[in-house]
Motif scaffolding. Structure first.
Motif, PDB file in Angstrom:
ATOM      1  N   PRO A 186      -7.336 113.789  37.598  1.00  0.00           N
ATOM      2  CA  PRO A 186      -8.058 113.325  36.433  1.00  0.00           C
ATOM      3  C   PRO A 186      -8.092 111.806  36.408  1.00  0.00           C
ATOM      4  O   PRO A 186      -7.176 111.166  36.923  1.00  0.00           O
ATOM      5  CB  PRO A 186      -7.242 113.868  35.265  1.00  0.00           C
ATOM      6  N   ALA A 208      -4.418 106.482  34.398  1.00  0.00           N
ATOM      7  CA  ALA A 208      -3.802 105.266  34.918  1.00  0.00           C
ATOM      8  C   ALA A 208      -3.157 105.567  36.258  1.00  0.00           C
ATOM      9  O   ALA A 208      -2.656 106.662  36.478  1.00  0.00           O
ATOM     10  CB  ALA A 208      -2.761 104.758  33.939  1.00  0.00           C
ATOM     11  N   ILE A 219      -0.416 105.953  38.191  1.00  0.00           N
ATOM     12  CA  ILE A 219       1.025 106.027  37.937  1.00  0.00           C
ATOM     13  C   ILE A 219       1.832 105.359  39.051  1.00  0.00           C
ATOM     14  O   ILE A 219       2.801 104.644  38.801  1.00  0.00           O
ATOM     15  CB  ILE A 219       1.460 107.508  37.806  1.00  0.00           C
ATOM     16  N   ILE A 263       1.852 101.663  38.638  1.00  0.00           N
ATOM     17  CA  ILE A 263       2.693 101.255  37.505  1.00  0.00           C
ATOM     18  C   ILE A 263       4.168 101.352  37.893  1.00  0.00           C
ATOM     19  O   ILE A 263       4.972 100.441  37.631  1.00  0.00           O
ATOM     20  CB  ILE A 263       2.408 102.126  36.268  1.00  0.00           C
ATOM     21  N   ALA A 264       4.532 102.460  38.530  1.00  0.00           N
ATOM     22  CA  ALA A 264       5.929 102.654  38.929  1.00  0.00           C
ATOM     23  C   ALA A 264       6.370 101.547  39.877  1.00  0.00           C
ATOM     24  O   ALA A 264       7.465 100.993  39.745  1.00  0.00           O
ATOM     25  CB  ALA A 264       6.108 104.020  39.586  1.00  0.00           C
ATOM     26  N   VAL A 310       6.834  98.299  37.889  1.00  0.00           N
ATOM     27  CA  VAL A 310       8.050  98.351  37.057  1.00  0.00           C
ATOM     28  C   VAL A 310       9.296  98.198  37.922  1.00  0.00           C
ATOM     29  O   VAL A 310      10.208  97.428  37.597  1.00  0.00           O
ATOM     30  CB  VAL A 310       8.097  99.672  36.252  1.00  0.00           C
ATOM     31  N   ILE A 315      12.114  95.188  37.666  1.00  0.00           N
ATOM     32  CA  ILE A 315      13.548  95.435  37.457  1.00  0.00           C
ATOM     33  C   ILE A 315      14.362  94.769  38.568  1.00  0.00           C
ATOM     34  O   ILE A 315      15.360  94.088  38.312  1.00  0.00           O
ATOM     35  CB  ILE A 315      13.847  96.953  37.411  1.00  0.00           C
ATOM     36  N   ILE A 367      14.424  90.965  38.108  1.00  0.00           N
ATOM     37  CA  ILE A 367      15.341  90.531  37.049  1.00  0.00           C
ATOM     38  C   ILE A 367      16.783  90.621  37.550  1.00  0.00           C
ATOM     39  O   ILE A 367      17.583  89.703  37.372  1.00  0.00           O
ATOM     40  CB  ILE A 367      15.165  91.402  35.785  1.00  0.00           C
ATOM     41  N   ALA A 368      17.112  91.746  38.205  1.00  0.00           N
ATOM     42  CA  ALA A 368      18.485  91.949  38.674  1.00  0.00           C
ATOM     43  C   ALA A 368      18.892  90.851  39.655  1.00  0.00           C
ATOM     44  O   ALA A 368      19.985  90.292  39.563  1.00  0.00           O
ATOM     45  CB  ALA A 368      18.618  93.330  39.323  1.00  0.00           C
ATOM     46  N   VAL A 369      18.000  90.523  40.579  1.00  0.00           N
ATOM     47  CA  VAL A 369      18.344  89.521  41.591  1.00  0.00           C
ATOM     48  C   VAL A 369      18.475  88.134  40.954  1.00  0.00           C
ATOM     49  O   VAL A 369      19.395  87.371  41.255  1.00  0.00           O
ATOM     50  CB  VAL A 369      17.286  89.502  42.724  1.00  0.00           C
ATOM     51  N   VAL A 409      19.273  87.418  37.829  1.00  0.00           N
ATOM     52  CA  VAL A 409      20.523  87.360  37.065  1.00  0.00           C
ATOM     53  C   VAL A 409      21.711  87.228  38.011  1.00  0.00           C
ATOM     54  O   VAL A 409      22.634  86.440  37.779  1.00  0.00           O
ATOM     55  CB  VAL A 409      20.683  88.606  36.172  1.00  0.00           C
ATOM     56  N   PHE A 410      21.661  87.992  39.122  1.00  0.00           N
ATOM     57  CA  PHE A 410      22.773  87.923  40.082  1.00  0.00           C
ATOM     58  C   PHE A 410      22.951  86.505  40.610  1.00  0.00           C
ATOM     59  O   PHE A 410      24.060  85.965  40.617  1.00  0.00           O
ATOM     60  CB  PHE A 410      22.523  88.892  41.238  1.00  0.00           C
ATOM     61  N   VAL A 419      24.363  84.286  37.836  1.00  0.00           N
ATOM     62  CA  VAL A 419      25.678  84.591  37.264  1.00  0.00           C
ATOM     63  C   VAL A 419      26.805  84.516  38.280  1.00  0.00           C
ATOM     64  O   VAL A 419      27.920  84.128  37.945  1.00  0.00           O
ATOM     65  CB  VAL A 419      25.668  85.997  36.612  1.00  0.00           C
ATOM     66  N   ARG A 420      26.518  84.856  39.525  1.00  0.00           N
ATOM     67  CA  ARG A 420      27.622  84.987  40.491  1.00  0.00           C
ATOM     68  C   ARG A 420      28.378  83.672  40.608  1.00  0.00           C
ATOM     69  O   ARG A 420      27.803  82.588  40.473  1.00  0.00           O
ATOM     70  CB  ARG A 420      27.086  85.416  41.853  1.00  0.00           C
TER      71      ARG A 420
END
Lengths: 243, 156
Positions: free
Chosen positions: A13, A16, A18, A21-22, A25, A29, A32-34, A36-37, A40-41
């Motif tokens: 059909p 969007a 998917i 999008i996945a 996303v 994520i 952001i994780a890398v 911050v790492f 912060v490390r």
């Protein structure tokens, strides 16, 4: 020749994408994780401690001039940890005797993670002051005096307590002034942070931890030391022989 | 959609998503404690433990939020269930090696006294959450989900 009509709803059909999008996303994520790492490390510890402090947050040595065959004892403790107080108040006399007799080479790492648990800064302030006290050569006496008056967990230390412990250890005049300004300025705050990092790197995740000749003493031996300080020599001798 | 699957689906999203957001949120405000908790498992060298300790809370919060708002439920549920399986393996290995630690699932872990370990409860909780994740992987379509806006239910 007529083709059969296509079955209904077999085509995807219009919706969007998917998968796209996945993918986006997941990428966000991961990004952001890398980030911050990297932010912060802990960088490799470079702060400079007192003259008695080992490099890279390795701790503060009481008697660097101890003979080669002395048993190496390294205690990791937090000035706000009740069991550290229990241990210190149990063994402090024996430790002082063993140091005076050059039987052990004592090193202390003052940890601070109770600050974030308890929501104050007493562990960090005490740890900085302890490194300051090592500049004046009184750390062993100073830190056991502080543990003797350890407040109930969470109440925190006053600067007055630290100064009083310095006076009890024999400081006065300019020496006391030097200690007090070192304490007030947080001269060794960075080194204190490095000690926390180095301790975690060494696998020490709780206080008190006692390492004798590179080996963490067993929980049973820890209990023995807390119950009866006079066992200090015999407990550490076990670990000395296994070298 | 029938009422029972609808309720189960919502419950699974709230349980797995809620726990992940809570666990990640508690860890993310004290990342030093998070790193210590990983170090306490004594499974990784320090640089790897540090990487896990810092990045895991962010992944937990992200996956948890996705499940709560109902976006990409199927892949999120798969990742959530996968995390739980890894946690179960970690806790079980600590138990098997005779370590006495708190799992650090919700922030500050590390050594505890011998009679204070809660390995069975910790594993039971994570098994439950794994099942929630598997259920959502099999039946990702639930009410009140952003997924429904992306791909309107073509059967209804």
């Amino acid at each position: 020749m007529s083709r059969p009509s296509a079955p209904k709803a077999s085509t995807p059909p219009p919706g969007a994408p998917i998968g796209l999008i996945a993918g986006v996303v997941a990428a966000v994520i991961a990004l952001i994780a890398v980030v911050v790492f990297l932010a912060v490390r802990d960088d490799s510890p470079t702060a400079v401690g007192s003259s008695a402090s080992l490099p890279a947050g390795g701790g503060v040595v009481v008697n660097a001039d101890a003979p080669q065959d002395a048993i190496e004892v390294h205690i990791f403790e937090d000035f706000q940890c009740p069991f550290c107080g229990l241990l210190e108040n149990s063994i402090s006399e024996q430790v002082k005797e063993a140091v005076a007799a050059d039987e052990v080479k004592m090193t202390y790492t003052f940890m601070t993670f109770l600050d974030s648990n308890l929501g104050n800064d007493s562990s960090s302030r005490a740890a900085n002051a302890a490194v300051c006290s090592s500049d004046e050569g009184i750390m062993l006496d100073w830190h056991s005096s502080v543990f003797e008056v350890q407040p109930s967990e969470g109440a925190g230390y006053t600067d007055e307590t630290f100064i009083q412990a310095a006076e009890e250890a024999g400081l006065s005049g300019t020496e006391l002034e030097t200690f007090t300004s070192c304490m007030a300025d947080g001269t060794y705050d960075d080194y204190v942070e490095d000690m926390a990092t180095a301790a975690t790197e060494a696998g020490v995740t709780s206080t008190p931890t006692v390492i004798v000749n590179g080996e963490v003493i067993s929980p049973d031996d820890m209990n023995t030391l807390m119950e009866d300080g006079t066992t200090f020599d015999s407990v550490i001798a076990n670990y000395g022989e296994r070298r | 959609m029938k009422p029972l699957p609808a309720v189960l689906g919502i419950a699974a999203r709230l349980a797995l998503g809620g726990v992940l957001v809570a666990a990640g949120g508690i860890k993310v405000v004290d990342l030093d404690a998070s790193v210590r908790s990983v170090v306490a498992y004594d499974l990784f060298s320090y640089p790897i433990a540090e990487f896990i300790g810092i990045t895991l809370p962010i992944v937990e919060i992200s996956i948890g939020l996705l499940l709560l708002v109902g976006l990409l439920i199927r892949p999120s549920a798969a990742v959530g269930a996968g995390l739980m399986v890894i946690f179960i393996a970690g806790i079980a290995s600590a138990w098997a090696r005779g370590l006495t630690i708190d799992c650090g699932c919700f922030g500050d872990g590390g050594p505890v006294s011998e009679n204070q370990t809660k390995y069975a409860q910790e594993i039971a909780r994570d098994v439950g959450l794994t099942l929630a994740g598997l259920y959502l992987f099999i039946r990702p379509r639930t009410p009140f989900a952003l997924d429904n806006k992306l791909q309107p239910d073509r059967n209804s």
